[in-house]
Design a protein around this motif. Structure first.
Motif, short mmCIF file in Angstrom:
data_model
loop_
_atom_site.label_atom_id
_atom_site.label_comp_id
_atom_site.label_asym_id
_atom_site.label_seq_id
_atom_site.Cartn_x
_atom_site.Cartn_y
_atom_site.Cartn_z
N UNK A 78 0.84 -1.20 0.00
CA UNK A 78 0.00 0.00 0.00
C UNK A 78 0.87 1.25 0.00
N UNK A 79 1.86 1.27 0.89
CA UNK A 79 2.73 2.44 1.02
C UNK A 79 3.51 2.70 -0.27
N UNK A 80 3.98 1.63 -0.89
CA UNK A 80 4.72 1.78 -2.15
C UNK A 80 3.82 2.32 -3.25
N UNK A 81 2.57 1.86 -3.27
CA UNK A 81 1.66 2.26 -4.34
C UNK A 81 1.18 3.70 -4.20
N UNK A 82 0.99 4.15 -2.95
CA UNK A 82 0.33 5.44 -2.76
C UNK A 82 1.17 6.46 -2.00
N UNK A 83 2.37 6.06 -1.57
CA UNK A 83 3.25 7.00 -0.91
C UNK A 83 2.77 7.48 0.43
N UNK A 84 1.91 6.70 1.07
CA UNK A 84 1.38 7.05 2.39
C UNK A 84 0.97 5.77 3.09
N UNK A 85 0.87 5.83 4.41
CA UNK A 85 0.45 4.67 5.17
C UNK A 85 -1.06 4.44 5.02
N UNK A 86 -1.49 3.18 5.09
CA UNK A 86 -2.93 2.92 5.06
C UNK A 86 -3.60 3.44 6.32
N UNK A 87 -4.87 3.75 6.22
CA UNK A 87 -5.62 4.25 7.36
C UNK A 87 -6.92 3.49 7.53
N UNK A 88 -7.82 3.98 8.39
CA UNK A 88 -9.09 3.30 8.64
C UNK A 88 -9.88 3.05 7.37
N UNK A 89 -10.40 1.85 7.27
CA UNK A 89 -11.25 1.38 6.18
C UNK A 89 -10.51 1.14 4.87
N UNK A 90 -9.18 1.21 4.89
CA UNK A 90 -8.43 0.82 3.70
C UNK A 90 -8.50 -0.69 3.51
N UNK A 91 -8.39 -1.45 4.60
CA UNK A 91 -8.46 -2.91 4.46
C UNK A 91 -9.87 -3.36 4.11
N UNK A 92 -10.89 -2.73 4.71
CA UNK A 92 -12.27 -3.13 4.40
C UNK A 92 -12.60 -2.86 2.94
N UNK A 93 -12.09 -1.74 2.40
CA UNK A 93 -12.35 -1.43 1.00
C UNK A 93 -11.59 -2.37 0.07
N UNK A 94 -10.37 -2.70 0.46
CA UNK A 94 -9.58 -3.71 -0.26
C UNK A 94 -10.36 -5.03 -0.30
N UNK A 95 -10.90 -5.41 0.84
CA UNK A 95 -11.64 -6.67 0.91
C UNK A 95 -12.98 -6.59 0.19
N UNK A 96 -13.63 -5.42 0.18
CA UNK A 96 -14.90 -5.28 -0.54
C UNK A 96 -14.71 -5.58 -2.02
N UNK A 97 -13.64 -5.07 -2.60
CA UNK A 97 -13.34 -5.35 -4.00
C UNK A 97 -13.07 -6.84 -4.20
N UNK A 98 -12.27 -7.42 -3.30
CA UNK A 98 -11.93 -8.85 -3.43
C UNK A 98 -13.16 -9.73 -3.31
N UNK A 99 -14.04 -9.39 -2.37
CA UNK A 99 -15.26 -10.18 -2.17
C UNK A 99 -16.14 -10.10 -3.41
N UNK A 100 -16.32 -8.89 -3.94
CA UNK A 100 -17.17 -8.76 -5.12
C UNK A 100 -16.52 -9.45 -6.32
N UNK A 101 -15.22 -9.33 -6.46
CA UNK A 101 -14.53 -10.00 -7.57
C UNK A 101 -14.66 -11.51 -7.46
N UNK A 102 -14.55 -12.03 -6.25
CA UNK A 102 -14.70 -13.47 -6.05
C UNK A 102 -16.10 -13.93 -6.46
N UNK A 103 -17.11 -13.14 -6.10
CA UNK A 103 -18.48 -13.51 -6.46
C UNK A 103 -18.68 -13.48 -7.97
N UNK A 104 -18.18 -12.43 -8.62
CA UNK A 104 -18.31 -12.34 -10.08
C UNK A 104 -17.58 -13.50 -10.74
N UNK A 105 -16.39 -13.82 -10.22
CA UNK A 105 -15.62 -14.93 -10.77
C UNK A 105 -16.37 -16.25 -10.60
N UNK A 106 -16.89 -16.49 -9.41
CA UNK A 106 -17.60 -17.74 -9.15
C UNK A 106 -18.89 -17.83 -9.96
#
Length: 397
Positions: free
Chosen positions: A311-339
């Protein structure tokens, strides 16, 4: 700083969650997405468009940046691994400003841009009016942050939450209050949907439990600078524990004014106040007794170092609140679309409901019938020397 003391399941899940992004792509789908006419504005040969509403202006704008970056990191990783059946994901963001009127306009704009799923939602009051817009357009939602019980009460089959609900957060608040030896509790909310819902849920659970006495349950007017009237009401009620369920701007001011008035007990804030700006507004010496309810952030999870570095390498800043939940929201939706092998609404919704133990940061994900987490995953955090919230009690014992 990596925190210690989390349950083993949480520690073990972090590397699994990171690996799952690539795994979902490699698993493939029967039939695939490449040549089908999915309808709903989705082009069968273009990118799969995911929409995210978040606050990019106004007082909550820092959270919008965290959410966008977290979601984009997941999109980038999935695309780097080949996309979904050869189709790339595209994240389209719009500013809802944590405002109901702005969110309606932003949601309609996302619909016209051809999104097939929504992976946003921070403020519950701004997210609620978007539910019928997305539902009528056949757009399933995985909401990363907003967690008012009203989102669940809407009863829409297309809505899923990967943050714990207000009921689950209130249960964590009650558990910690009892664990702290509290006897008399004053409850304040900021009159927003999220805050009132959380306060009501806590008061109801505490009343049902019967151990605590609720000596004050009151709303304040958001946006004020002087909360002396509310502070006087708290002091006259003589609590030994204060619960604030609103956002950090008002919460920090009320905390400062309470302490200036002579209150010395714990002040527990809801997740809308868990931000470094709370300490900045309250000022030095005013946060020693402040704790909060929150789902664990990357720096609180052992094994999340690689994710934080990415995350830090990609955006030049530390992750903060709800960065992981948003990361997971995309992954969950992608998993559902894939399945599902499709972006068609019913197929994606069915695939979301069929997820069983899908690894995300908060633990193995299996949705309840209401589209919520089986467990809320809330812990108690406190303010560290630099003003950030750090893990205090995982509430597992």
């Amino acid at each position: 700083m990596t925190m210690h003391g989390q349950p083993r399941a949480a520690r073990a899940l972090v590397p699994l969650a990171l690996a799952a992004t690539a795994a979902l792509i490699l698993s493939g789908c029967a039939g695939g997405l490449g040549g089908q006419d999915t309808g709903g504005g989705d082009s069968a040969d273009g990118p799969i468009k995911l929409g995210m509403l978040a606050p990019f202006s106004g007082s909550e704008s820092a959270f919008g940046v965290y959410m966008e970056n977290g979601g984009q990191l997941a999109v980038d990783e999935i695309n780097a691994a080949g996309g979904i059946d050869g189709r790339e994901l595209e994240l389209i963001t719009e500013d809802d400003a944590c405002d109901a009127t702005a969110s309606v306009a932003a949601a309609n704009k996302l619909v016209t841009q051809g999104i097939v799923a929504s992976v946003g939602g921070y403020c519950s009051g701004a997210t609620l009016p978007t539910l019928p817009i997305f539902n009528d357009a056949g757009i399933p939602m995985v909401i990363p942050a907003a967690n008012s019980n009203k989102l669940v009460d809407a009863g829409l089959d297309t809505v899923f939450l990967i943050n714990g609900t207000g009921t689950q957060q209130a249960a964590a608040t009650l558990k910690y209050a009892l664990k702290s030896g509290a006897t008399k509790v004053a409850v304040l909310n900021d009159n927003t949907d999220y805050s009132k819902d959380l306060a009501t849920s806590f008061v109801n659970q505490a009343t049902e439990d019967g151990t605590l006495e609720i000596v004050l349950d009151q709303s304040v007017t958001p946006g004020e600078k002087d909360y002396s009237a509310n502070v006087n009401n708290v002091m006259n009620a003589n609590p030994d524990f204060v619960v604030w369920t609103g956002y950090y701007q008002e919460g920090a001011l009320i905390t400062r004014q309470l302490i200036d008035a002579g209150y010395t007990g714990p002040i527990l804030v809801g997740d809308g106040s868990v931000d470094k700006k709370f300490a900045e507004i309250a000022g030095p010496g005013y946060t020693d007794t402040v704790v909060g309810t929150f789902t664990q952030t990357p720096d609180m999870l052992e094994g999340a170092g690689d994710w934080i570095a990415s995350y830090t390498e990609a955006f030049g800043a530390d992750p903060g609140p709800y960065s992981t939940q948003s990361y997971d929201a995309v992954r969950v939706m992608a998993e559902a679309i894939s399945n599902a092998g499709s972006t068609e609404t019913d197929a994606v919704v069915a695939a979301l409901r069929e997820l069983d133990g899908f690894p995300i940061f908060s633990g193995p994900l299996t949705f309840t019938e209401e589209g919520t987490l089986s467990e809320g995953g809330f812990a108690i955090v406190q303010i560290g020397p630099d003003g950030t919230f750090v893990l205090k009690d995982d509430l597992q014992s």
